[in-house]
Design a protein around this motif. Sequence first.
Motif, PDB file in Angstrom:
ATOM      1  N   THR A  79       0.831  -1.208   0.000  1.00 47.75           N
ATOM      2  CA  THR A  79       0.000   0.000   0.000  1.00 47.75           C
ATOM      3  C   THR A  79       0.861   1.252   0.000  1.00 47.75           C
ATOM      4  N   ASP A  82       2.024   1.850  -3.528  1.00 48.17           N
ATOM      5  CA  ASP A  82       0.906   2.296  -4.361  1.00 48.17           C
ATOM      6  C   ASP A  82       0.560   3.756  -4.066  1.00 48.17           C
ATOM      7  N   THR A  83       0.558   4.110  -2.778  1.00 53.33           N
ATOM      8  CA  THR A  83       0.249   5.484  -2.378  1.00 53.33           C
ATOM      9  C   THR A  83       1.279   6.452  -2.938  1.00 53.33           C
ATOM     10  N   ALA A  85       3.240   6.029  -5.610  1.00 48.92           N
ATOM     11  CA  ALA A  85       3.132   6.116  -7.070  1.00 48.92           C
ATOM     12  C   ALA A  85       1.947   6.969  -7.494  1.00 48.92           C
ATOM     13  N   THR A  86       0.844   6.837  -6.786  1.00 51.11           N
ATOM     14  CA  THR A  86      -0.337   7.648  -7.096  1.00 51.11           C
ATOM     15  C   THR A  86      -0.069   9.119  -6.836  1.00 51.11           C
ATOM     16  N   HIS A  87       0.573   9.413  -5.724  1.00 53.24           N
ATOM     17  CA  HIS A  87       0.823  10.803  -5.337  1.00 53.24           C
ATOM     18  C   HIS A  87       1.790  11.492  -6.289  1.00 53.24           C
ATOM     19  N   GLY A  89       2.875  10.262  -9.314  1.00 52.25           N
ATOM     20  CA  GLY A  89       2.671   9.994 -10.727  1.00 52.25           C
ATOM     21  C   GLY A  89       3.727   9.112 -11.365  1.00 52.25           C
ATOM     22  N   PRO A  91       6.686   5.480 -10.329  1.00 54.42           N
ATOM     23  CA  PRO A  91       7.129   4.511  -9.331  1.00 54.42           C
ATOM     24  C   PRO A  91       8.311   5.009  -8.510  1.00 54.42           C
TER      25      PRO A  91
END
Length: 263
Positions: A79, A82-83, A85-87, A89, A91
């Motif tokens: 998690t 993932d958090t 990478a999302t934040h 944009g 890896p």
Amino acid sequence: MTAARPDSALPISEQIVLITGGGRGLGARLVAAFADQGARVVINYRSSAKAAQQLADRYGADRALAVAADVTDTAAVATLFDTAATHFGGPVTTVVNNALPDFSFNGDARASADELTWAELDQQLRGILGGALNTIQAALPGMRAAGHGRIINVGTNLFQNPVVPYHDYTAAKAALLSLTRTMSADLGPDGIAVNMVSGGLLRTTDASAATPDAVFDAIAQATPLRSVTTPEEFADAVLFFASPWSRAVTGQNLVVDGGLVKD
């Protein structure tokens, strides 16, 4: 995100860097070192929520993100990535494994050879070795997709010079060096370098804050440089392993302690 160079060496300013245990102590200094070089930094913490958020706020949401996760929890680590990478944009491209399980650097209270238990060894192995394994495995898909990866493990000079025999902590760090070298052989073809930076007593971190000046002075006199390494100096060596300057270096353990011990 900028495409990786053909030699798989991204400038630090183009990296997304995860520092485990980054909310305080040496971890906070590592966060500052990378952020000051323009990297986007993920500040992982387990219990230092306030300190980690204050550190993130110093650099702003576009440069730093504080995320809670126990690195021994595989699902929590997934998690965390993932958090991040999302934040940001993209890896995570660099991981610094700095987090420690709870441990008291108190030579008088350490477990002696007669008292040491497997539970104590297991706690350190799970936290240091298991935590690093979790972050490395979670990082691999993103690093492979980016064509670039840097994994930097924080070690210790105590297994070369066990002046205080912290059996459990030192054994786990020695195992982490072995993992560093085997992972470097496995991941090199993917453009992922794996190295270790090992310090001794640093002047000053949370762990060494109670150390008497006389001890620092004695260590300084035993080093060729006549000084005790600072967290800032240690962080410089970590930056080297993350930078393009180290693009031909992997599987190494750099001891940063003023020349006190030789690897």
